[in-house]
Enzyme design. Structure first.
Site, PDB file in Angstrom:
ATOM      1  N   TYR A  43      -0.204  -9.822 -11.725  1.00 44.76           N
ATOM      2  CA  TYR A  43      -1.652  -9.818 -11.894  1.00 44.76           C
ATOM      3  C   TYR A  43      -2.071 -10.438 -13.231  1.00 44.76           C
ATOM      4  O   TYR A  43      -3.173 -10.948 -13.361  1.00 44.76           O
ATOM      5  CB  TYR A  43      -2.196  -8.384 -11.846  1.00 44.76           C
ATOM      6  CG  TYR A  43      -2.507  -7.872 -10.457  1.00 44.76           C
ATOM      7  CD1 TYR A  43      -1.538  -7.855  -9.471  1.00 44.76           C
ATOM      8  CD2 TYR A  43      -3.774  -7.387 -10.154  1.00 44.76           C
ATOM      9  CE1 TYR A  43      -1.822  -7.363  -8.208  1.00 44.76           C
ATOM     10  CE2 TYR A  43      -4.065  -6.897  -8.899  1.00 44.76           C
ATOM     11  CZ  TYR A  43      -3.087  -6.888  -7.930  1.00 44.76           C
ATOM     12  OH  TYR A  43      -3.387  -6.397  -6.688  1.00 44.76           O
ATOM     13  N   ASP A 103       0.110  -2.151  -5.358  1.00 46.43           N
ATOM     14  CA  ASP A 103      -1.149  -2.439  -4.658  1.00 46.43           C
ATOM     15  C   ASP A 103      -0.937  -2.339  -3.156  1.00 46.43           C
ATOM     16  O   ASP A 103      -1.692  -1.675  -2.438  1.00 46.43           O
ATOM     17  CB  ASP A 103      -1.624  -3.852  -5.033  1.00 46.43           C
ATOM     18  CG  ASP A 103      -2.904  -4.243  -4.308  1.00 46.43           C
ATOM     19  OD1 ASP A 103      -3.833  -3.407  -4.269  1.00 46.43           O
ATOM     20  OD2 ASP A 103      -2.965  -5.367  -3.770  1.00 46.43           O
ATOM     21  N   ASP A 108      10.515  -4.409   0.582  1.00 45.07           N
ATOM     22  CA  ASP A 108      10.369  -4.579   2.038  1.00 45.07           C
ATOM     23  C   ASP A 108      10.877  -3.339   2.772  1.00 45.07           C
ATOM     24  O   ASP A 108      10.233  -2.827   3.691  1.00 45.07           O
ATOM     25  CB  ASP A 108      11.077  -5.858   2.528  1.00 45.07           C
ATOM     26  CG  ASP A 108      12.503  -6.009   2.027  1.00 45.07           C
ATOM     27  OD1 ASP A 108      12.931  -5.230   1.131  1.00 45.07           O
ATOM     28  OD2 ASP A 108      13.216  -6.898   2.536  1.00 45.07           O
ATOM     29  N   ASP A 123      -1.811   1.105  -0.394  1.00 41.76           N
ATOM     30  CA  ASP A 123      -2.670   1.006   0.800  1.00 41.76           C
ATOM     31  C   ASP A 123      -1.933   1.535   2.027  1.00 41.76           C
ATOM     32  O   ASP A 123      -2.513   2.237   2.862  1.00 41.76           O
ATOM     33  CB  ASP A 123      -3.103  -0.447   1.059  1.00 41.76           C
ATOM     34  CG  ASP A 123      -4.442  -0.785   0.417  1.00 41.76           C
ATOM     35  OD1 ASP A 123      -4.792  -0.146  -0.605  1.00 41.76           O
ATOM     36  OD2 ASP A 123      -5.143  -1.679   0.932  1.00 41.76           O
ATOM     37  N   LYS A 156      12.242  -5.681  -6.163  1.00 39.71           N
ATOM     38  CA  LYS A 156      12.825  -6.720  -5.313  1.00 39.71           C
ATOM     39  C   LYS A 156      13.973  -7.353  -6.093  1.00 39.71           C
ATOM     40  O   LYS A 156      14.023  -8.569  -6.326  1.00 39.71           O
ATOM     41  CB  LYS A 156      11.733  -7.736  -4.932  1.00 39.71           C
ATOM     42  CG  LYS A 156      12.136  -8.766  -3.886  1.00 39.71           C
ATOM     43  CD  LYS A 156      12.295  -8.203  -2.476  1.00 39.71           C
ATOM     44  CE  LYS A 156      12.819  -9.265  -1.531  1.00 39.71           C
ATOM     45  NZ  LYS A 156      13.150  -8.729  -0.182  1.00 39.71           N
TER      46      LYS A 156
HETATM   47  C1  IPM Z   1      -6.922  -1.966  -5.856  1.00 34.95           C
HETATM   48  C2  IPM Z   1      -7.634  -3.223  -5.431  1.00 34.95           C
HETATM   49  C3  IPM Z   1      -7.694  -4.169  -6.632  1.00 34.95           C
HETATM   50  C4  IPM Z   1      -6.265  -4.536  -6.975  1.00 34.95           C
HETATM   51  C5  IPM Z   1      -8.564  -5.413  -6.467  1.00 34.95           C
HETATM   52  C6  IPM Z   1      -9.947  -5.088  -6.006  1.00 34.95           C
HETATM   53  C7  IPM Z   1      -8.594  -6.205  -7.748  1.00 34.95           C
HETATM   54  O1  IPM Z   1      -7.040  -3.798  -4.329  1.00 34.95           O
HETATM   55  O2  IPM Z   1      -7.392  -1.303  -6.786  1.00 34.95           O
HETATM   56  O3  IPM Z   1      -5.904  -1.656  -5.242  1.00 34.95           O
HETATM   57  O4  IPM Z   1      -5.706  -5.448  -6.381  1.00 34.95           O
HETATM   58  O5  IPM Z   1      -5.715  -3.888  -7.859  1.00 34.95           O
HETATM   59 MG    MG Z   2      -5.510  -2.583  -3.487  1.00 36.12          MG
END
Ligand code: IPM
Ligand code: MG
Length: 360
Positions: free
Chosen positions: A142, A249, A225, A253, A193
């Site tokens: 990032y 990230d 993975d 999710d 990784k």
């Molecule tokens: C998160 C989001 C952010 C990230 C974006 C919106 C920049 O996906 O907080 O997980 O990638 O960190």
């Molecule tokens: Mg995110």
């Protein structure tokens, strides 16, 4: 009476709707637990771009620095998706993380018994899941340089980002991982990784070297993975996960979806010192903004994390978390967590029932 200065960053989309609920919750529990919040509000993301041309105005960052904790809702929306990168809402969020030095992002994914049927996975897979993802937040691909789109000798464009970690960056997040695992189930899984990436090999070596300092933590390693596969195959094998920015990230999710709805999950972003940022894991949901459909519970649970991690009010945090369970127990559901036989409500009605539960 304790006094806290809280910077509110409602942001875009459903942000203002869910932030209003968080403020009401803080007022109610503050009265009960003898603390008071002084709120100061600032723009970030799309609303800040509209007002000032920048996604993170310097006054906003200054206000955040000058507070005990920052409560953020969500940023982003279609309207700003095609702006140049430095003007996108996401850039404001990244700037906030970097500006406050928030290298540690804690993302719990705990399945609430009342919501097992809201998960897309089978009951026996998700029942009892309780995972904490510790994501590195101010380094890795990032932020690594060089980054950009450059022209090659042939005139072709080439996009570049750089995944890089220094030893000290790995060490400090690994320590948060170990310490978090100590307070939880004593199990830490480091995800990388290392079979392909040098940066990951360094990561793995450093984490392994620190392990003897935490003899009460059982350390394991997984390639990212495989970790993604294991998360959906048998998530109960995980207690605490520590990983880099991009992998975190993605995996957070995936972990979020185990619990049925990303609309339920809070997060905490912490630095070595100074105020932390507390925010829901979900985004600004522009498709339902302003329609009273948003689920405010992740924002409310972010308030609980703020009380626990920043303001040293764990009893108030407990009360809020129990209150959320109670409204779910009573059958109230927003659209994102709705299932058969439950009472579907909007954001405002969810807030009303929650405040009623909390006021006793
Ligand atoms: C998160 C989001 C952010 C990230 C974006 C919106 C920049 O996906 O907080 O997980 O990638 O960190
Ligand atoms: Mg995110």
């Amino acid at each position: 009476m304790m006094n806290y200065r809280i910077t509110l960053l409602p942001g875009d989309g459903i942000g203002p709707e869910i932030m209003a609920v968080a403020v009401d919750v803080l007022k109610v529990v503050g009265g009960q637990f003898n603390f008071q919040c002084e709120f100061q509000e600032a723009p970030i993301g799309g609303v800040a771009i509209d007002a000032t041309g920048e996604p993170l105005p310097s006054q906003t960052l200054q206000m955040c620095r000058n507070s005990d904790a920052v409560l953020l809702a969500a940023i982003g929306g279609y309207k700003w998706d095609n702006l140049p990168r430095h003007q996108r809402p996401e850039t404001g969020l990244l700037g906030l993380r970097a500006g406050l030095g928030l290298f540690a992002n804690l993302r719990p994914a705990k399945i609430l018994p009342q919501l097992i049927d809201a998960s897309t996975l089978k009951r026996e897979i998700v029942e009892g899941v309780d995972i904490m993802v510790v994501r590195e937040l101010t380094g890795g691909v990032y932020f690594g340089t060089p980054k950009g789109v450059f022209e090659t000798e042939t005139g072709e464009k080439r996009g570049v980002n750089t995944m890089a970690y220094t030893e000290s960056e790995v060490d400090r997040i690994a320590r948060v991982g170990f310490e978090t695992a100590q307070k939880r189930g004593g199990n830490l899984c480091s995800v990388d990784k290392a079979n392909v990436l040098e940066v990951s090999q360094l990561w793995r070596d450093r984490v392994t070297q620190l392990a003897p300092e935490y003899p009460d933590v059982e350390l394991s390693h997984l390639y990212v993975d495989n970790a993604a596969m294991q998360l959906v195959r048998w998530p109960k094998q995980f207690d605490t996960i520590v990983t880099g920015n991009l992998f975190g990230d993605i995996l957070s999710d995936a972990a979020a979806m185990l619990t049925g709805s990303i609309g339920m999950l809070p997060s905490a972003s912490l630095g070595a010192s100074g105020p932390g940022v507390f925010e829901p894991v979900h985004g600004s949901a522009p498709d339902i903004a302003g329609q009273d459909k948003a689920n405010p519970l992740a924002q409310v649970l972010s308030v609980a994390m703020m009380l626990r991690y920043a303001l040293e009010q764990p009893v108030a945090a407990d009360k809020i978390e129990k209150g959320v369970l109670e409204v779910l127990e009573q059958g109230y559901r927003t659209g994102d967590i709705m299932s058969e036989g439950m009472k579907q409500v909007g954001c405002k009605e969810m807030a009303e029932v929650l405040l009623k539960v909390l006021s006793v």
